[in-house]
Each structure stands twice: as structure tokens, then as C-alpha cells.
Scaffold this motif. Structure first.
Motif, PDB file in Angstrom:
ATOM      1  N   LYS A 219     -14.583   1.722  -8.173  1.00  0.00           N
ATOM      2  CA  LYS A 219     -14.384   3.012  -8.695  1.00  0.00           C
ATOM      3  C   LYS A 219     -14.245   2.741 -10.316  1.00  0.00           C
ATOM      4  O   LYS A 219     -13.906   1.690 -10.675  1.00  0.00           O
ATOM      5  N   PRO A 220     -14.724   3.686 -10.948  1.00  0.00           N
ATOM      6  CA  PRO A 220     -14.742   3.207 -12.558  1.00  0.00           C
ATOM      7  C   PRO A 220     -13.452   3.286 -13.201  1.00  0.00           C
ATOM      8  O   PRO A 220     -13.300   2.723 -14.352  1.00  0.00           O
ATOM      9  N   THR A 221     -12.396   3.683 -12.525  1.00  0.00           N
ATOM     10  CA  THR A 221     -10.798   3.749 -12.932  1.00  0.00           C
ATOM     11  C   THR A 221     -10.171   2.678 -12.505  1.00  0.00           C
ATOM     12  O   THR A 221      -9.007   2.605 -12.233  1.00  0.00           O
ATOM     13  N   TYR A 222     -10.788   1.652 -12.005  1.00  0.00           N
ATOM     14  CA  TYR A 222     -10.071   0.225 -11.470  1.00  0.00           C
ATOM     15  C   TYR A 222      -9.038  -0.133 -12.375  1.00  0.00           C
ATOM     16  O   TYR A 222      -9.371  -0.515 -13.534  1.00  0.00           O
ATOM     17  N   THR A 223      -7.910  -0.441 -11.893  1.00  0.00           N
ATOM     18  CA  THR A 223      -6.917  -1.217 -12.639  1.00  0.00           C
ATOM     19  C   THR A 223      -6.315  -2.062 -11.987  1.00  0.00           C
ATOM     20  O   THR A 223      -5.758  -1.873 -10.625  1.00  0.00           O
ATOM     21  N   PRO A 224      -6.038  -3.243 -12.238  1.00  0.00           N
ATOM     22  CA  PRO A 224      -5.780  -4.542 -11.280  1.00  0.00           C
ATOM     23  C   PRO A 224      -4.207  -4.198 -10.953  1.00  0.00           C
ATOM     24  O   PRO A 224      -3.960  -4.545  -9.577  1.00  0.00           O
TER      25      PRO A 224
ATOM     26  N   GLU B 268     -16.856  -5.897   1.734  1.00  0.00           N
ATOM     27  CA  GLU B 268     -16.967  -4.781   1.368  1.00  0.00           C
ATOM     28  C   GLU B 268     -15.766  -3.681   1.743  1.00  0.00           C
ATOM     29  O   GLU B 268     -15.281  -2.986   0.821  1.00  0.00           O
ATOM     30  N   ILE B 269     -15.073  -4.002   2.699  1.00  0.00           N
ATOM     31  CA  ILE B 269     -13.869  -3.476   3.159  1.00  0.00           C
ATOM     32  C   ILE B 269     -12.750  -3.674   2.042  1.00  0.00           C
ATOM     33  O   ILE B 269     -12.070  -2.750   1.495  1.00  0.00           O
ATOM     34  N   ALA B 270     -12.698  -4.838   1.775  1.00  0.00           N
ATOM     35  CA  ALA B 270     -11.681  -5.386   0.703  1.00  0.00           C
ATOM     36  C   ALA B 270     -11.818  -4.682  -0.533  1.00  0.00           C
ATOM     37  O   ALA B 270     -10.940  -4.411  -1.186  1.00  0.00           O
ATOM     38  N   MET B 271     -13.150  -4.564  -0.928  1.00  0.00           N
ATOM     39  CA  MET B 271     -13.316  -4.027  -2.263  1.00  0.00           C
ATOM     40  C   MET B 271     -13.023  -2.416  -2.211  1.00  0.00           C
ATOM     41  O   MET B 271     -12.412  -1.922  -3.243  1.00  0.00           O
ATOM     42  N   MET B 272     -13.265  -1.849  -1.215  1.00  0.00           N
ATOM     43  CA  MET B 272     -12.718  -0.525  -0.970  1.00  0.00           C
ATOM     44  C   MET B 272     -11.325  -0.091  -1.133  1.00  0.00           C
ATOM     45  O   MET B 272     -10.849   0.707  -1.571  1.00  0.00           O
TER      46      MET B 272
ATOM     47  N   GLY C 283     -10.113  -0.637  -4.513  1.00  0.00           N
ATOM     48  CA  GLY C 283     -10.783   0.266  -5.566  1.00  0.00           C
ATOM     49  C   GLY C 283     -11.426  -0.277  -6.614  1.00  0.00           C
ATOM     50  O   GLY C 283     -11.721   0.139  -7.498  1.00  0.00           O
ATOM     51  N   LYS C 284     -11.995  -1.561  -6.483  1.00  0.00           N
ATOM     52  CA  LYS C 284     -12.682  -2.053  -7.260  1.00  0.00           C
ATOM     53  C   LYS C 284     -14.219  -1.569  -7.771  1.00  0.00           C
ATOM     54  O   LYS C 284     -14.724  -1.810  -8.595  1.00  0.00           O
TER      55      LYS C 284
ATOM     56  N   VAL D  75      -2.763  -1.432 -10.167  1.00  0.00           N
ATOM     57  CA  VAL D  75      -2.296   0.065  -9.626  1.00  0.00           C
ATOM     58  C   VAL D  75      -3.242   0.073  -8.090  1.00  0.00           C
ATOM     59  O   VAL D  75      -4.252  -0.632  -8.148  1.00  0.00           O
ATOM     60  N   ASP D  76      -2.502   0.209  -7.023  1.00  0.00           N
ATOM     61  CA  ASP D  76      -3.338   0.298  -6.038  1.00  0.00           C
ATOM     62  C   ASP D  76      -4.030   1.820  -6.061  1.00  0.00           C
ATOM     63  O   ASP D  76      -3.666   2.797  -5.673  1.00  0.00           O
ATOM     64  N   ASN D  77      -5.599   1.360  -6.245  1.00  0.00           N
ATOM     65  CA  ASN D  77      -6.200   2.461  -6.532  1.00  0.00           C
ATOM     66  C   ASN D  77      -7.305   2.980  -5.296  1.00  0.00           C
ATOM     67  O   ASN D  77      -8.319   3.670  -5.408  1.00  0.00           O
ATOM     68  N   GLY D  78      -7.161   2.169  -4.283  1.00  0.00           N
ATOM     69  CA  GLY D  78      -8.272   1.935  -3.201  1.00  0.00           C
ATOM     70  C   GLY D  78      -8.214   3.309  -2.304  1.00  0.00           C
ATOM     71  O   GLY D  78      -7.071   3.980  -2.333  1.00  0.00           O
ATOM     72  N   ASP D  79      -9.148   3.306  -1.455  1.00  0.00           N
ATOM     73  CA  ASP D  79      -9.254   4.315  -0.416  1.00  0.00           C
ATOM     74  C   ASP D  79      -8.878   3.746   0.885  1.00  0.00           C
ATOM     75  O   ASP D  79      -8.746   2.594   1.086  1.00  0.00           O
ATOM     76  N   PHE D  80      -8.647   4.763   2.001  1.00  0.00           N
ATOM     77  CA  PHE D  80      -8.419   4.283   3.227  1.00  0.00           C
ATOM     78  C   PHE D  80      -9.776   3.920   3.964  1.00  0.00           C
ATOM     79  O   PHE D  80     -10.839   4.729   3.776  1.00  0.00           O
ATOM     80  N   VAL D  81      -9.703   3.005   4.666  1.00  0.00           N
ATOM     81  CA  VAL D  81     -11.084   2.839   5.597  1.00  0.00           C
ATOM     82  C   VAL D  81     -10.446   2.574   6.999  1.00  0.00           C
ATOM     83  O   VAL D  81      -9.534   2.032   7.523  1.00  0.00           O
TER      84      VAL D  81
END
Length: 142
Positions: free
Chosen positions: A41-46, A31-35, A38-39, A48-54
Motif C-alpha cells: 500500500k502507498p500508506t505503509y508505515t512500519p 506474498e501473504i506476509a506482504m499483504m 500492508g507493504k 502501524v498495522d495497515n495490512g489486509d485480511f487474507v
């Protein structure tokens, strides 16, 4: 209809706090890896780093199933002959509990420069307190 590609400038990052107390290591790490990627999110792009801070707290209170505490082995090699060192999961949790979660999540991220960049957004702490309260992380339950 054009394909949507997210740009680095358009990323919207949030801060999340995860309490690892009583959580199973592998399921929490996925789950943390998905966050981080950014997988979800509806704007996921492989590319681009679109993830959040955890921020993960209480890393010393994780749970593993089965006999993994004694059977799972972490290997390190110094690069010199005879320099192979092995440690069990129980030894690593007792000395550096943050390292267990970092390694579990790192191995689930892409093996590239982008994966290394995603890993920098993961902050793991052994106890219940952390220095990132100014970012007002949102507590989530996995």
C-alpha cells in the motif's frame, strides 16, 4: 514537505481470498506476509498495522519443491527433559495442513507484538470452503 505517518484510525482494510491449490509454499507465504503487513500500500508505515485480511483455502493442496516433503523437519519441545519432538513436512501436511502455511507466514512477519497482531488477520482452511463469505473477500491470483 512533511513525512506522512499513518494513524491506526485511518487504516482501510480489505479481505482477500487466496487459493493455495498448486502454489509453491514459500513463494505464496511471502506474498501473504506482504499483504498482512500492508507493504504494497502507498500508506505503509512500519509501526502501524495497515495490512489486509487474507483467507487461504485448499491448504492441503500446496506444493513444495525438491525433497522438502521428507527433509524439512518441524521441531517442538515440551519443556521437559527428552521432550523434543520432530515431524517431517509430509506428516504435518497429512495431519494439519493449515499449520504449515501459518508457520511459514508467521516466520516472515516481524517478531514483536505487532507481528502477532498481523498474524491474527490470516485465516487458513484445509478445504475449499470457509465461513468468511459475509465479508465478500476478493479472489486474487498470486
Amino acid at each position: 514537505m512533511k513525512t506522512f505517518m499513518l494513524r491506526k484510525e485511518d487504516t482501510d482494510r480489505k479481505w482477500y481470498e487466496v487459493d493455495a491449490e498448486g502454489k509453491i509454499l514459500g513463494r505464496m507465504a511471502t506474498e501473504i506476509a506482504m499483504m498482512l503487513m500492508g507493504k504494497k500500500k502507498p500508506t505503509y508505515t512500519p509501526h502501524v498495522d495497515n495490512g489486509d485480511f487474507v483467507v487461504v483455502v485448499n491448504a492441503e493442496k500446496i506444493v513444495v519443491t525438491g525433497a522438502k516433503l521428507n527433509d524439512k523437519i518441524y521441531y517442538n519441545h515440551s519443556g521437559y527433559p527428552g521432550g523434543l519432538r520432530d515431524r517431517t513436512l509430509a506428516e504435518v501436511i497429512s495431519k494439519k495442513p493449515e499449520e504449515v502455511i501459518m508457520l511459514a507466514v508467521k516466520r516472515m512477519l516481524p517478531k514483536s507484538k505487532l507481528g502477532n497482531q498481523m498474524l491474527t488477520k490470516l485465516k487458513v482452511f484445509a478445504g475449499p470452503s470457509h465461513p468468511h463469505m459475509a465479508q465478500k473477500p476478493e479472489k486474487i491470483e498470486l
